[in-house]
Design an enzyme around this catalytic site. Structure first.
Site, short mmCIF file in Angstrom:
data_model
loop_
_atom_site.label_atom_id
_atom_site.label_comp_id
_atom_site.label_asym_id
_atom_site.label_seq_id
_atom_site.Cartn_x
_atom_site.Cartn_y
_atom_site.Cartn_z
N ARG A 28 0.80 -1.22 0.00
CA ARG A 28 0.00 0.00 0.00
C ARG A 28 0.84 1.28 0.00
O ARG A 28 0.57 2.20 -0.76
CB ARG A 28 -0.92 0.05 1.23
CG ARG A 28 -2.24 -0.62 1.05
CD ARG A 28 -2.68 -1.18 2.38
NE ARG A 28 -1.72 -2.17 2.83
CZ ARG A 28 -1.75 -3.45 2.46
NH1 ARG A 28 -2.71 -3.88 1.70
NH2 ARG A 28 -0.83 -4.30 2.87
N THR A 29 1.81 1.33 0.89
CA THR A 29 2.54 2.60 1.01
C THR A 29 3.28 2.89 -0.29
O THR A 29 3.23 4.00 -0.83
CB THR A 29 3.51 2.55 2.20
OG1 THR A 29 2.78 2.16 3.35
CG2 THR A 29 4.16 3.90 2.45
N LYS A 58 26.93 -3.99 -2.61
CA LYS A 58 28.41 -3.95 -2.65
C LYS A 58 28.97 -3.25 -1.41
O LYS A 58 30.18 -3.06 -1.30
CB LYS A 58 28.88 -3.17 -3.88
CG LYS A 58 28.40 -3.74 -5.21
CD LYS A 58 28.89 -2.84 -6.35
CE LYS A 58 28.27 -3.23 -7.66
NZ LYS A 58 28.51 -2.21 -8.70
N ARG A 111 11.67 3.80 2.84
CA ARG A 111 11.28 2.83 3.88
C ARG A 111 12.50 1.98 4.17
O ARG A 111 13.22 1.56 3.25
CB ARG A 111 10.13 1.94 3.39
CG ARG A 111 9.92 0.75 4.29
CD ARG A 111 8.66 -0.01 3.98
NE ARG A 111 7.49 0.72 4.41
CZ ARG A 111 6.27 0.17 4.50
NH1 ARG A 111 6.08 -1.10 4.18
NH2 ARG A 111 5.24 0.89 4.92
N HIS A 128 5.71 5.84 11.23
CA HIS A 128 5.14 5.74 9.89
C HIS A 128 4.18 6.94 9.75
O HIS A 128 2.97 6.78 9.80
CB HIS A 128 4.40 4.41 9.75
CG HIS A 128 4.08 4.02 8.35
ND1 HIS A 128 4.11 4.89 7.28
CD2 HIS A 128 3.69 2.81 7.84
CE1 HIS A 128 3.76 4.24 6.18
NE2 HIS A 128 3.50 2.98 6.50
C1 NCD Z 1 2.26 -1.10 8.10
C2 NCD Z 1 3.76 -0.91 8.16
O1 NCD Z 1 4.45 -1.16 7.19
O2 NCD Z 1 4.19 -0.45 9.21
N1 NCD Z 1 1.80 -1.30 6.80
C3 NCD Z 1 1.51 -0.19 6.06
O3 NCD Z 1 2.38 0.55 5.67
N2 NCD Z 1 0.23 0.08 5.83
C4 NCD Z 1 1.73 -2.08 9.06
C5 NCD Z 1 2.30 -3.45 9.09
O4 NCD Z 1 3.15 -3.83 8.29
O5 NCD Z 1 1.87 -4.19 9.96
#
Ligand code: NCD
Length: 323
Positions: free
Chosen positions: A68-69, A98, A119, A148
């Site tokens: 999703r993100t 590397k 991320r 997040h």
């Molecule tokens: C979450 C995350 O990555 O922290 N997912 C997301 O981005 N919607 C929650 C999760 O992974 O449990």
């Protein structure tokens, strides 16, 4: 962007600021963000051709899995007429394999792009990336067990859309409170508003750590460990996955993974008619599919849609295209 060793408060101006933590936001900053969301929704729903981000290239660097993100950020850029440079799994596919440092990688990527969305499995990495980037803003799309922020902003917007306020609310946050970065950001977000009470339902091993608790002023936290302690008529339930990837011992995870399962039965016993059910997703068994049909279940409905609209808004604000 570097030259900002400590946290940068938004303070009414998003332009060219990194988005790293809910600590940067006041209630007014969130309201300012929310005020633009309907216009973004309009662009998507009316299939309008937006040129807000035309000519801009946004880098997505995801060192951890994401559905999703990643895709909502990519969709947000493209819906606004921008382009993306996408790197999934750079640990295998980039020079990180590397031994290149993250700082060097960021300095290179910022040469090609107008913003970096990152991320990473280690807490604090988004801040590290922001300090390394001289010219472009950095968005934290999840840094290990840290934060997040964009997920929390879309969660807060979803709650706001339903209850028309973010003050004096009662919420129940369930699951892995210790390791869940979405929960950490959401709690910080609520602490910017007034009179909120958050019940944290988790096994003792997965409770919020003391350091995180200390940061949460202006919010009443009540830790519980059994569904029977859920308060009646809470405004929202926020279920989460036990974060398997943060466990050292697989057996500990197995023992805890299904501590709390959201079902019709639990809803009938403890939810109110206006309680909304949320989850940042992915779910891995902690919400039964039977719940999906309940109109109060927003995790596969507005919570997802709002993720796109809120990220479009944030991008446009940070890239200085709206104010
Ligand atoms: C979450 C995350 O990555 O922290 N997912 C997301 O981005 N919607 C929650 C999760 O992974 O449990």
């Amino acid at each position: 962007m570097s030259s900002t060793p400590s946290i940068q408060h938004i303070n009414g101006t998003f332009s060219h600021k990194d988005i790293l933590s809910l600590d940067q936001f006041s209630a007014a900053d969130m309201q300012l963000l929310f005020s633009h969301v309907p216009a973004m929704k309009h662009i998507v729903e009316k299939k309008e051709v937006s040129k807000l981000l035309a000519g801009l290239l946004i880098g997505l660097f995801f060192y951890e899995p994401s559905s999703r993100t990643f895709s909502s950020f990519a969709a947000a850029v493209k819906r606004l007429g921008g382009q993306t440079l996408e790197y999934q799994n750079p640990m295998q596919t980039s020079s990180a394999a590397k031994g290149e440092t993250l700082q060097d990688a960021i300095k290179v990527f910022e040469t090609y792009t107008d913003a970096i969305i990152i991320r990473h499995p280690e807490k604090g990495t988004a801040k590290k990336a922001a300090d390394a980037a001289f010219f472009v803003p950095v968005f934290n799309a999840g840094d290990g067990i840290g934060e997040h922020p964009t997920q929390a902003l879309l969660d807060l917007y979803t709650i706001y859309e339903k209850h028309k306020t973010l003050d004096n609310l009662t919420g129940v946050l369930v699951g892995d409170i210790k390791n869940g970065r979405t929960v950490h950001s959401l709690l910080k977000g609520f602490s910017r508003f007034q009179g909120n009470t958050m019940y944290l339902l988790s096994p003792h091993q997965l409770r919020l750590c003391e350091e995180d608790k200390k940061d949460l002023k202006n919010i009443t936290i009540i830790e519980i460990d059994n569904e029977s302690q859920i308060p009646p008529d809470a405004h929202f339930w926020y279920w989460t996955r036990v974060q398997k990837e943060r466990f050292e011992d697989a057996q500990d995870y197995e023992k805890l993974k299904h501590s709390y399962i959201l079902s019709h039965d639990i809803i009938k016993k403890y939810a109110g008619t206006a309680t909304i059910f949320m989850h940042p997703l992915p779910r891995v068994g902690e919400i039964l599919e039977e719940v999906d049909h309940d109109p109060r279940a927003l995790y596969l409905r507005s919570q997802i849609q709002n993720g796109l609209f809120v990220r479009m808004t944030l991008l446009a604000l940070v890239l200085g295209k709206i104010q």
